[in-house]
Design a protein around this motif. Structure first.
Motif, PDB file in Angstrom:
ATOM      1  N   PHE A  36      29.365  36.389  31.422  1.00  0.00           N
ATOM      2  CA  PHE A  36      28.220  36.287  32.322  1.00  0.00           C
ATOM      3  C   PHE A  36      28.673  35.904  33.724  1.00  0.00           C
ATOM      4  O   PHE A  36      28.200  36.464  34.734  1.00  0.00           O
ATOM      5  N   ILE A  37      29.581  34.949  33.804  1.00  0.00           N
ATOM      6  CA  ILE A  37      30.046  34.465  35.113  1.00  0.00           C
ATOM      7  C   ILE A  37      30.716  35.584  35.904  1.00  0.00           C
ATOM      8  O   ILE A  37      30.505  35.721  37.123  1.00  0.00           O
ATOM      9  N   TYR A  38      31.517  36.400  35.220  1.00  0.00           N
ATOM     10  CA  TYR A  38      32.244  37.478  35.908  1.00  0.00           C
ATOM     11  C   TYR A  38      31.529  38.832  35.814  1.00  0.00           C
ATOM     12  O   TYR A  38      32.117  39.862  36.163  1.00  0.00           O
ATOM     13  N   HIS A  39      30.278  38.817  35.349  1.00  0.00           N
ATOM     14  CA  HIS A  39      29.445  40.026  35.287  1.00  0.00           C
ATOM     15  C   HIS A  39      30.109  41.134  34.473  1.00  0.00           C
ATOM     16  O   HIS A  39      30.127  42.305  34.867  1.00  0.00           O
ATOM     17  N   GLU A  40      30.684  40.755  33.334  1.00  0.00           N
ATOM     18  CA  GLU A  40      31.324  41.713  32.435  1.00  0.00           C
ATOM     19  C   GLU A  40      30.381  41.993  31.271  1.00  0.00           C
ATOM     20  O   GLU A  40      30.465  41.384  30.202  1.00  0.00           O
ATOM     21  N   LEU A  41      29.459  42.927  31.494  1.00  0.00           N
ATOM     22  CA  LEU A  41      28.382  43.186  30.542  1.00  0.00           C
ATOM     23  C   LEU A  41      28.912  43.653  29.191  1.00  0.00           C
ATOM     24  O   LEU A  41      28.428  43.224  28.143  1.00  0.00           O
ATOM     25  N   GLU A 128      46.455  42.310  32.283  1.00  0.00           N
ATOM     26  CA  GLU A 128      45.739  42.118  33.551  1.00  0.00           C
ATOM     27  C   GLU A 128      44.550  43.052  33.685  1.00  0.00           C
ATOM     28  O   GLU A 128      43.656  42.814  34.504  1.00  0.00           O
ATOM     29  N   SER A 129      44.527  44.107  32.885  1.00  0.00           N
ATOM     30  CA  SER A 129      43.389  45.027  32.915  1.00  0.00           C
ATOM     31  C   SER A 129      42.282  44.593  31.953  1.00  0.00           C
ATOM     32  O   SER A 129      41.186  45.160  31.961  1.00  0.00           O
ATOM     33  N   ALA A 130      42.579  43.596  31.119  1.00  0.00           N
ATOM     34  CA  ALA A 130      41.580  43.097  30.160  1.00  0.00           C
ATOM     35  C   ALA A 130      40.534  42.253  30.875  1.00  0.00           C
ATOM     36  O   ALA A 130      40.774  41.716  31.963  1.00  0.00           O
ATOM     37  N   SER A 131      39.379  42.120  30.257  1.00  0.00           N
ATOM     38  CA  SER A 131      38.303  41.324  30.854  1.00  0.00           C
ATOM     39  C   SER A 131      38.643  39.844  30.804  1.00  0.00           C
ATOM     40  O   SER A 131      39.487  39.403  30.021  1.00  0.00           O
ATOM     41  N   HIS A 132      37.983  39.065  31.653  1.00  0.00           N
ATOM     42  CA  HIS A 132      38.178  37.617  31.653  1.00  0.00           C
ATOM     43  C   HIS A 132      37.775  37.021  30.307  1.00  0.00           C
ATOM     44  O   HIS A 132      38.384  36.049  29.845  1.00  0.00           O
ATOM     45  N   SER A 133      36.776  37.616  29.666  1.00  0.00           N
ATOM     46  CA  SER A 133      36.321  37.113  28.365  1.00  0.00           C
ATOM     47  C   SER A 133      37.409  37.255  27.308  1.00  0.00           C
ATOM     48  O   SER A 133      37.650  36.336  26.518  1.00  0.00           O
ATOM     49  N   ILE A 134      38.076  38.406  27.303  1.00  0.00           N
ATOM     50  CA  ILE A 134      39.160  38.634  26.332  1.00  0.00           C
ATOM     51  C   ILE A 134      40.326  37.689  26.615  1.00  0.00           C
ATOM     52  O   ILE A 134      40.926  37.118  25.688  1.00  0.00           O
ATOM     53  N   PHE A 230      50.271  32.850  25.092  1.00  0.00           N
ATOM     54  CA  PHE A 230      49.490  33.935  25.669  1.00  0.00           C
ATOM     55  C   PHE A 230      49.252  33.652  27.151  1.00  0.00           C
ATOM     56  O   PHE A 230      48.805  32.569  27.514  1.00  0.00           O
ATOM     57  N   SER A 231      49.521  34.626  27.993  1.00  0.00           N
ATOM     58  CA  SER A 231      49.321  34.459  29.430  1.00  0.00           C
ATOM     59  C   SER A 231      48.278  35.445  29.927  1.00  0.00           C
ATOM     60  O   SER A 231      47.911  36.390  29.226  1.00  0.00           O
ATOM     61  N   THR A 232      47.822  35.234  31.147  1.00  0.00           N
ATOM     62  CA  THR A 232      46.850  36.137  31.757  1.00  0.00           C
ATOM     63  C   THR A 232      47.536  37.184  32.625  1.00  0.00           C
ATOM     64  O   THR A 232      46.873  37.998  33.256  1.00  0.00           O
TER      65      THR A 232
END
Length: 487
Positions: A36-41, A128-134, A230-232
């Motif tokens: 929700f915060i990053y608008h990743e519907l 880095e292409s994954a969503s913030h949620s993942i 695990f890193s981002t």
């Protein structure tokens, strides 16, 4: 001798599993909020559906099953502990599939198992292409698995203290001894989680003060304190190219390798018990000796970069964190072997790290010297002492059995991976990284490669080895013996 079927209370195990799954569903709400915060519907939908399925399954098991006897004994505790990691992985992989971060069940299961067991080996080629949620979900899986799923539940559901809490505690907490800090198991679990949470908050604050943004600081902190890895970022910690970040994470990886109970004792004012502990001293000594050897070889070989990278990489290997700041494959095969020795050895028992644990290595060395002495003095009576305490002979025998089985699984895993067309060194390294819950790779799975290139069969083999290694062999393997299921 006539044997009868065991009266294992499967209903109470499944009912307790339901509680655990509902807790996992609550954790899934955190990535949903991040979405929700990053608008990743798409991620919001993925985690909402995953949480609904997980919570619904848990609720059916908890409220739909009514066992006559709610007591949990040793066998129920072992069965629940071994199976909960599989259940958590099966439901924990759902967000990867629903979010299309990973497209196959094999890859999603591997990633989730690697996360919960704090192995940190990833099949995501571009995180880095994954969503913030993942990304936050991967870090949360590391954090939950670091201290332990059961231990967290013991802390938040006090009723387990009366329903086989001690059996659950002993089945999941690693090491050759299980020290209770408080009179009740639930109180001990809360104390350990308090230390764990405190270290996480402190590290998050320190990383946020540096070049990291708040999100990266939280994710890296969750993965560091849990020694998960695990890193981002695709290039792991090297992405920030910051001496400050490298030093801070090195310190906290080292702390992550210390028995959490000892850290708790030190925080209560008994710092001397930590500083004088023989195992901690051996742990620090091994790190310094191997860094000196590795740095000397690098200077001789012309591959020396800086002492900070050497410290970071070797501590990342020994504590099973698996973060990277450089291409250690370029340091030469001798360094690869040093890393494998540290990966096998591991840090202190009672920490969040993998490997056989340095406590067992100390016990093995002392017992070996005793056996040398007995060759010359066959009638002598010898004892093994660790931290001033006599280790019972039964514990010595169990340690020797553990090391023997560990080596057999490691070698068998390497042979199987070789049969699946992996180069010999790469296969042995991958086998060790799985059983020791490290996450580092070499060759095709190394800093320049990825675990994504492995065939599906290899990924399943490694996933099973991760589980066996995380629960230190016996908790998982005992379930597959005949004696476990019969009286």
């Amino acid at each position: 001798m006539i044997r009868h079927r065991s009266n294992i209370n499967l209903l109470v195990v499944l009912r307790m599993m339901g509680w655990l799954l509902m807790i996992e569903a609550l954790f899934m709400l955190l990535p949903l909020i991040v979405g929700f915060i990053y608008h990743e519907l798409n991620s919001v939908k993925a985690f909402a559906l995953s949480a609904l399925i997980t919570a619904g399954s848990g609720a059916l098991m908890t409220f739909g099953l009514h066992p006559r006897n709610t007591d949990m004994h040793r066998r129920e505790g072992l069965l629940l502990t071994a199976s909960v990691w599989v259940f958590f992985t099966v439901f924990g992989m759902l967000p990867f599939l629903f979010d299309n971060a990973l497209t196959t069940v094999t890859d999603a299961f591997f990633e989730a198992m690697s996360g919960f067991t704090t192995t940190g080996a990833s099949v995501m080629t571009d995180v880095e292409s994954a969503s913030h949620s993942i990304l936050i979900w991967r870090a949360i899986m590391n954090w939950i698995g670091g201290m332990g799923i059961i231990l967290f539940t013991l802390a938040v559901i006090p009723m387990l203290n009366h329903q086989g809490g001690i059996q659950l505690f002993n089945a999941e907490v690693t090491g050759i001894t299980h020290d209770k800090l408080r009179p009740r198991i639930s109180q001990t679990a809360k104390s350990l989680w308090m230390v764990y949470a405190l270290l996480t908050v402190l590290l998050t604050a320190l990383l946020w003060l540096g070049p990291m943004n708040a999100f990266d600081a939280i994710c890296q902190s969750l993965s560091t304190v849990s020694t998960g890895g695990f890193s981002t970022r695709n290039s792991s910690i090297a992405w920030w190219d910051s001496t400050y970040v490298e030093v801070v994470i090195t310190i906290f990886m080292f702390i992550g390798g210390i028995n959490v109970a000892l850290i708790y004792t030190a925080l209560t004012g008994k710092v001397r018990s930590l500083l004088t502990n023989g195992t901690v001293r051996a742990y620090a000594g091994v790190v310094l000796v191997f860094v000196a050897i590795c740095a000397s070889y690098q200077i001789y070989n012309g591959t020396f970069e800086n002492i900070g990278d050497t410290f970071f990489t070797l501590i990342a290997a020994m504590t099973s964190t698996g973060f990277g700041v450089t291409n250690y494959d370029a340091w030469g095969p001798f360094t690869t072997m040093l890393l494998m020795v540290l990966m096998f050895c591991g840090a202190c028992a009672g920490s969040t790290t993998g490997g056989v644990k340095i406590d067992r290595m100390i016990l093995l060395v002392k017992n070996t010297f005793n056996e040398f002495y007995r060759v010359l003095h066959p009638n002598s009576i010898t004892t093994v002492r660790v931290n001033g305490k006599v280790v019972p002979h039964s514990s010595v025998m169990k340690t020797i059995a553990f090391l023997s089985i560990y080596l057999m699984i490691f070698v068998m895993g390497g042979i199987i991976l070789t049969a699946l067309d992996l180069p010999v060194l790469d296969a042995m390294f991958a086998s060790l990284t799985a059983i020791s819950n490290i996450g580092l790779g070499s060759g095709i799975t190394g800093p320049e490669g990825s675990f994504a290139v492995l065939p599906d069969a290899a990924k399943w083999i490694m996933a099973v080895m991760m589980l066996i290694g995380r629960l230190e062999l016996f908790t998982v393997l005992i379930v597959f013996t005949r004696d476990f299921w019969v009286k």
